[in-house]
Scaffold this motif. Structure first.
Motif, PDB file in Angstrom:
ATOM      1  N   THR A  92       0.825  -1.213   0.000  1.00  0.00           N
ATOM      2  CA  THR A  92       0.000   0.000   0.000  1.00  0.00           C
ATOM      3  C   THR A  92       0.857   1.261   0.000  1.00  0.00           C
ATOM      4  O   THR A  92       0.632   2.186  -0.805  1.00  0.00           O
ATOM      5  N   ILE A  93       1.857   1.307   0.873  1.00  0.00           N
ATOM      6  CA  ILE A  93       2.684   2.516   0.993  1.00  0.00           C
ATOM      7  C   ILE A  93       3.496   2.750  -0.279  1.00  0.00           C
ATOM      8  O   ILE A  93       3.496   3.855  -0.847  1.00  0.00           O
ATOM      9  N   VAL A  94       4.191   1.706  -0.749  1.00  0.00           N
ATOM     10  CA  VAL A  94       5.004   1.857  -1.964  1.00  0.00           C
ATOM     11  C   VAL A  94       4.107   2.129  -3.170  1.00  0.00           C
ATOM     12  O   VAL A  94       4.455   2.916  -4.063  1.00  0.00           O
ATOM     13  N   GLY A  95       2.921   1.512  -3.209  1.00  0.00           N
ATOM     14  CA  GLY A  95       2.020   1.735  -4.326  1.00  0.00           C
ATOM     15  C   GLY A  95       1.554   3.177  -4.416  1.00  0.00           C
ATOM     16  O   GLY A  95       1.498   3.757  -5.511  1.00  0.00           O
ATOM     17  N   CYS A  97       3.209   5.712  -3.413  1.00  0.00           N
ATOM     18  CA  CYS A  97       4.359   6.534  -3.819  1.00  0.00           C
ATOM     19  C   CYS A  97       4.487   6.601  -5.348  1.00  0.00           C
ATOM     20  O   CYS A  97       5.028   7.583  -5.883  1.00  0.00           O
ATOM     21  N   TYR A  98       4.013   5.560  -6.045  1.00  0.00           N
ATOM     22  CA  TYR A  98       4.104   5.520  -7.505  1.00  0.00           C
ATOM     23  C   TYR A  98       2.704   5.587  -8.149  1.00  0.00           C
ATOM     24  O   TYR A  98       2.514   5.118  -9.263  1.00  0.00           O
ATOM     25  N   SER A  99       1.772   6.179  -7.453  1.00  0.00           N
ATOM     26  CA  SER A  99       0.399   6.250  -7.969  1.00  0.00           C
ATOM     27  C   SER A  99       0.256   7.355  -9.008  1.00  0.00           C
ATOM     28  O   SER A  99       1.001   8.335  -9.019  1.00  0.00           O
ATOM     29  N   ALA A 169      -6.061  -2.487  -2.956  1.00  0.00           N
ATOM     30  CA  ALA A 169      -6.739  -2.366  -4.252  1.00  0.00           C
ATOM     31  C   ALA A 169      -6.616  -0.955  -4.817  1.00  0.00           C
ATOM     32  O   ALA A 169      -6.363  -0.773  -6.020  1.00  0.00           O
ATOM     33  N   VAL A 170      -6.765   0.061  -3.961  1.00  0.00           N
ATOM     34  CA  VAL A 170      -6.664   1.442  -4.434  1.00  0.00           C
ATOM     35  C   VAL A 170      -5.251   1.758  -4.913  1.00  0.00           C
ATOM     36  O   VAL A 170      -5.048   2.309  -6.005  1.00  0.00           O
ATOM     37  N   SER A 171      -4.251   1.394  -4.104  1.00  0.00           N
ATOM     38  CA  SER A 171      -2.868   1.690  -4.495  1.00  0.00           C
ATOM     39  C   SER A 171      -2.456   0.913  -5.743  1.00  0.00           C
ATOM     40  O   SER A 171      -1.746   1.433  -6.614  1.00  0.00           O
ATOM     41  N   ASN A 194       6.678  -0.051 -12.994  1.00  0.00           N
ATOM     42  CA  ASN A 194       7.080   1.263 -12.485  1.00  0.00           C
ATOM     43  C   ASN A 194       8.574   1.337 -12.174  1.00  0.00           C
ATOM     44  O   ASN A 194       9.036   2.321 -11.589  1.00  0.00           O
ATOM     45  N   GLY A 195       9.326   0.278 -12.536  1.00  0.00           N
ATOM     46  CA  GLY A 195      10.766   0.282 -12.328  1.00  0.00           C
ATOM     47  C   GLY A 195      11.209  -0.009 -10.917  1.00  0.00           C
ATOM     48  O   GLY A 195      12.377   0.197 -10.567  1.00  0.00           O
TER      49      GLY A 195
END
Length: 473
Positions: A92-95, A97-99, A169-171, A194-195
């Motif tokens: 969730t946190i990393v997702g 960051c790249y949202s 799911a959101v991230s 996203n690399g």
């Protein structure tokens, strides 16, 4: 049916675990099995492509864990749950960051591309992820204060899990558009797109740990449920014997784990998931309907007192024609009518959902009529006095909450139903019914023999008494 569903759930979890482990190994396990052991591709559905040796391995390992004792499985369960929850928070946190909000807006079809039909189908497909909370109820005997702890545990776990699932799911959908999702490895593929390659390898471990925990929990559920049914006389008596050393029933483990392995060898993953989804919706909708019957149908008991009404809706008692109808028609018949009406309403929504949104008057009128009939039947049930035992936790807002539960489950059941799922469900259900009939016949023969033996002994005792009386005379 319940035991069949649990064995199928354990088979599904084991096969899912095997798939992720095989993916981590670069599909080396699958390639070796197909090349050197067996290739069943020509058999077609519902049979698997090859014998899943990795899934059989995890079942055997979990058999040992479940047989050792509750403490061992509880420690492993706690550790795996903590690690899996940490990985979900990490995703969730990393997702985020790249949202990118454009992944919701600037995609074909927009945020809601497949409409109501796509939403219902997707919801029903992933609903099995919310299956298994009944294990908290099955563990009531091991809690200090089940009347207080079980409802709190259910609500707390549902809130925590729902929050984690929604956050992930959101991230995830903000990281990558739905058109670029990799079906075989969604989360690693999203991070790779996203690399973020370093996070890809961390995420790949999460599903393996989560599915390992799921296999353990499914076996725990089978143990407890089979043990309770055996104690009630619904299954063979040896299934309720507790090992004196490990303090757990070993009979369910050695009986049902081979059945799980047999399902792994006979049914592929897609059909197992289809049956599980079908089974869950049938089970939950049936339990919701039976809950209404338990609360409103008079029960035969030594001491029974009316249940105090738990909502303002059920406190009001009408003296008009609805009350007379509620006393004339049984609750069971009303519940069956509600179930049938909800099934027809769900069919209309699933098959004619687009026409409803487009304003088709005919379809909308049918939907409104069915909804009114369901509301009337629900109100008629609510006019009855509730009966039963007031001890323990009671579902509030009766009978509205069970009716809404029935509707949501039937709606997703209709959305998920297809030919393969129905055939697999009927086949496994027939197997379960056949086993149960064998148990009933066995118990009937056993009781008949016991009665015959007791009557023979009584005749012999009577004959001896008569001979002694003649001798004395």
């Amino acid at each position: 049916m319940y035991v069949t569903g649990m064995t199928s759930a354990m088979s599904m979890a084991s096969r899912g675990w095997s798939g992720y482990v095989d993916s981590l190994s670069g599909h080396a396990i699958k390639n070796y099995t197909v090349t050197h052991i067996a290739n069943w591709t020509s058999h077609g559905s519902p049979f698997p492509e090859y014998p899943d040796m990795a899934a059989i391995f995890i079942v055997l390992v979990v058999m040992v864990i479940g047989s050792v004792g509750v403490n061992c499985s509880s420690i492993i369960n706690s550790v795996l749950t903590a690690v899996a929850a940490s990985l979900l928070i990490f995703i969730t946190i990393v997702g985020f960051c790249y949202s990118n909000i454009e992944n919701w807006t600037k995609v074909p079809g927009g945020f809601f591309p497949n409409g109501l039909k796509g939403l219902l189908k997707a919801s029903s497909s992933c609903f099995y992820a919310f299956q298994g909370y009944e294990i908290l109820g099955l563990s009531a005997e091991e809690t200090v204060n089940p009347k207080r702890d079980i409802p709190r545990a259910l609500i707390s776990v549902l809130v925590i899990v729902l929050t984690l699932y929604l956050s992930v799911a959101v991230s995830f959908t903000l990281m990558v558009p739905y058109t670029n999702v990799n079906p075989s490895a969604p989360f690693p593929g999203a991070f790779e797109a996203n690399g973020v390659t370093w996070a890809k390898y961390i995420v790949e471990i999460g599903p393996v740990l989560a599915l390992t925990n799921l296999v353990i929990l499914e076996l725990f559920t089978i143990q407890r449920m089979v043990f309770s049914m055996s104690e009630d006389g619904l299954l063979f008596s040896y299934l309720s014997k507790v090992n004196s050393y490990t303090k757990v029933p070993i009979g369910p483990v050695v009986t049902f784990c081979p059945i799980v392995i047999l399902l792994l060898l006979c049914i592929d993953l897609s059909n197992l998931i289809g049956f599980m989804v079908f089974y869950i919706f049938v089970q939950y909708s049936t339990l919701a309907s039976y809950l209404i019957i338990l609360r409103y149908e008079p029960q035969i008991s030594i001491s029974s007192s009316p249940v105090q009404n738990d909502t303002k809706f059920t406190r009001t008692r009408s003296s008009n024609i609805l009350e007379k109808i509620s006393q004339f028609v049984s609750v069971t018949k009303l519940v069956v009518c509600i179930y049938c009406l909800l099934f027809i309403l769900s069919l209309l929504i699933v098959l004619k959902g687009d026409e409803i949104f487009n304003g088709n008057v005919t379809v909308i009128v049918f939907v409104v009529i069915l909804s009114i009939l369901v509301a009337i039947a629900t109100f008629v049930i609510a006019c009855r006095e509730q009966t039963g035992n007031i001890k323990g936790f009671l579902v509030p807002f009766m009978p509205v909450v069970p009716v809404l539960t029935m509707f949501s489950n039937i709606l997703m059941l209709v959305s998920a139903a297809h030919t393969g799922t129905v055939v697999a469900s009927i086949t496994l259900a027939l197997i379960g019914i056949s086993v149960y009939l064998c148990i009933v016949i066995y118990d009937a023969v056993k009781n008949y023999r016991n009665k015959s033996t007791s009557s023979t002994l009584e005749d012999q005792v009577g004959l001896l008494e008569s001979e002694e009386l003649e001798t004395m005379q």
